[in-house]
Design a protein around this motif. Sequence first.
Motif, short mmCIF file in Angstrom:
data_model
loop_
_atom_site.label_atom_id
_atom_site.label_comp_id
_atom_site.label_asym_id
_atom_site.label_seq_id
_atom_site.Cartn_x
_atom_site.Cartn_y
_atom_site.Cartn_z
N VAL A 282 43.99 33.10 80.77
CA VAL A 282 45.05 32.28 79.73
C VAL A 282 46.11 33.18 79.44
N TYR A 283 45.91 34.21 79.34
CA TYR A 283 47.20 34.98 78.91
C TYR A 283 47.93 35.92 80.01
N SER A 284 47.66 35.62 81.15
CA SER A 284 48.17 36.10 82.38
C SER A 284 49.15 34.94 83.05
N VAL A 285 48.98 33.80 82.62
CA VAL A 285 49.84 32.66 83.25
C VAL A 285 51.13 32.89 83.09
N LYS A 287 52.93 35.14 84.31
CA LYS A 287 53.28 36.65 84.33
C LYS A 287 52.98 37.33 85.66
N LYS A 292 57.17 43.69 87.13
CA LYS A 292 57.38 44.69 86.12
C LYS A 292 57.58 46.00 86.83
N TRP A 300 49.00 50.95 86.75
CA TRP A 300 48.39 49.77 86.34
C TRP A 300 47.91 48.90 87.72
N GLU B 181 53.04 39.53 70.99
CA GLU B 181 53.41 38.37 71.70
C GLU B 181 52.87 37.03 70.92
N GLU B 182 51.59 37.30 70.51
CA GLU B 182 50.72 36.31 69.67
C GLU B 182 50.04 36.94 68.59
N VAL B 184 46.78 34.91 66.22
CA VAL B 184 46.10 33.83 66.04
C VAL B 184 45.01 34.22 65.00
N LYS B 200 56.69 34.13 71.69
CA LYS B 200 57.34 33.55 73.11
C LYS B 200 56.77 32.21 73.14
N GLN B 203 53.21 28.05 78.25
CA GLN B 203 53.06 27.03 78.78
C GLN B 203 51.88 26.18 78.54
N ASP B 204 50.94 27.01 78.27
CA ASP B 204 49.48 26.29 78.11
C ASP B 204 49.34 26.07 76.69
N ARG B 207 45.43 26.84 75.18
CA ARG B 207 45.08 28.12 75.33
C ARG B 207 44.07 28.36 74.01
N PHE B 239 48.84 42.38 79.47
CA PHE B 239 48.52 42.55 78.03
C PHE B 239 47.32 43.27 77.54
N ILE B 255 47.55 39.66 70.76
CA ILE B 255 48.22 39.89 71.77
C ILE B 255 49.43 40.76 71.94
N SER B 257 52.02 42.50 74.58
CA SER B 257 52.41 42.61 76.27
C SER B 257 53.06 43.98 76.38
#
Lengths: 424, 294
Positions: A282-285, A287, A292, A300, B181-182, B184, B200, B203-204, B207, B239, B255, B257
């Motif tokens: 979900v959170y790598s979409v 990226k 980097k 990494w 970044e987020e 919740v 930021k 797209q999702d 989520r 992240f 979150i 990053s």
Amino acid sequence: MVDLDAFDNLYGETKQSENPFRQQSEFEEEKTPKILLMGLKKSGKTSIKHVVFYKMPPNKTIELESTPTLVQSDISNSSFIKFQIWEFPGQLDFFDSTFDSIGIFDNCQTIIYVIDSQEEVPESVSNLAKTIHHIHKNNYHKIGNKQDEKTIEMNFEVFIHKVERLTDEGKNDLQNDIEQRVLELLSENNLENEFEIRYYCTSIYDYSIFQAFSKVIQRLIPQYATLENLLDQLVKNSKIEKVFLFDVLSRIYVATDSSPVEDDVYELCSEFITMIFDFSNVYSVGKIQTNKPIKSQDSWISNTFDNDINNEIDLEIDLDQNIQKNQSNSNNTNKSNKSSQVINERNSAVVKLQTKNVLYFYEVNDYLSLVCLIPEKDFDFQGLIVYNFENFRQAISQIFKLDHINLFKRFGSKFDLVNREKLK
Amino acid sequence: MNPTKRKILLIGRSGSGKTSMRSISWEFNFKFMDCGGQDSYLENFFGSQRDRVFRNVEVLIYVFDVTRKDTEKDLNYLESSVFALSEFSPESKIFCLIHKVDLIPEEERENVIESYKEEIMKFLSKFSEILENPLKVTCFGTSIWNETLFLAWSKIVYSLIPKIQLLEEHLHSFCQICDAEEVVLFERSTFLVISASSSKTYQDIHRFEKISKFIKHFKLSCNKAHSPFQSMEIRNRFFTAFVDSFTANSYILVIISDPQIENAAISLNIQVARNHFENLVQKTRGNDDNALVI
């Protein structure tokens, strides 16, 4: 690392691997173990394959159609261990003399025979005995180079399947009955002492099928004893309660320490990996594509292992250099550890439980991860654990790499772990 | 039982899916009243039990079955509810869930929901002149098979929290201070989203529902293994995620990053923010003992 590409590949059944780690060479081709999935029709062979290796939800398997022909699946994309599964259609009669069974049993290291515990058990059992007899008669169970007599024996694994409705006692009784019956049938041909057959009660609706497959796969790993030994050392030094080396995509455990496996703990560790993957997706979409800038020391990206693999063709020459590199790496980690810097650059995850235990996930490479259960009080010294895990990671990368050119005995289990007492 | 405790009323005709919808169960500081769907029950609610049922209502959720063509009866019940509410609980909010939308072919779904909404709103607009207080009505198309129900429930929970804007402002500054970044906020028992702040755009858009589902599922696995979940950290090259219990009735997800930010720093920030938010929640609650406290 959560490798989304690898995750996608999971669904491509016969897709060729593009990972350098899986590079096809003649040598490897020859060694790819083959697992033959057999059993009467509708015993659940296709479902097992789809649930374990293609992540099909169990309740979807009723939509699968019966398998009319021999299906070969290369599992090398979805699993650390490279092997093929040949699914043998239930209705095919290979006792027919016109049938070319030589090709089928060639290089077959394991036969999984699936018995539907709800239907036609006696037929299934007698067919199993017939199959074993057939294999023995034709000497298919001796695998390997027949000229210099270095053969290994085929593994026989029996899945007593669809036991979801049985109690533990019911499962035990059924397994005893079946084992007894198989022995009787084999003794008719004086084969009762020829084979060591292992039995597992399985269901796709719980984790038993994954547990059974884990044990099947473990028997195919020549270095299993070494792995177990390494994990035992890791457990001892890091005060871990239980550790699994997971094949992350299939959720099979490739190895574990020698303490007994509790179903609950295995299940929880497996769910942990699932959750990490789902969450990370979900959170790598968006990226994945961004490159980097990565500092060379900053791993990494799983650099050590992958680089080693990339270089595997030149390995013989580079071997000493490689070892040195690893040593200097561990010196580095050691140093940074002392200067109390965070050295944890590999993918990892921690879950604290209210039972004062910690679940810890540590990435080994794209395919393998360590998942362990540690008491919270022993986890407060996380740097030590990370240090030990990192050394373990490097040790097993050597085991699997060097075994490729049969050098593993020279360097195999040499790795250095630190426990608190030593540190003081 | 506290007689003044406010409640959430769930009304709908039999077979509209009220009970399966409650699989998202919740234990709030609220009395949850699931009114049986049989016509005889409903007649009772609007008859002899009228004031008992409609007094102290914070939220009314009326469930429509989108596959039923005879909407007239539903609208009549809704009308009775609206009048009863204006009499006994004039401040209450109304949510109309147009349920079982998964049974409508996907290409028609949006249109069907829209026309259904229109019909309801048009029907209710007739009363706006008669009623003293303006009606607060929101409609959702929902299904138990996708994220829509989760979104609707999240909106409902959101509407129940007093001074939610103030909370949101503080959550937003927390997000900035942490360089997150987020951030919740999830309700503790249901893992519904209460509020979120992002630095930021993602797209999702679904989520939260996914994360909520994953964590809820994992929490169940933990319970099954007799080791209840407490908190979590995930770190990969994209992240670092933190999930930890926050205020008395909430969990927080952070979150980050930027790999340069140390885990310990984030933990510490969450720790400090926890006290701050507890105080804030106590203040927003004021003297109202029955307010929904997160």
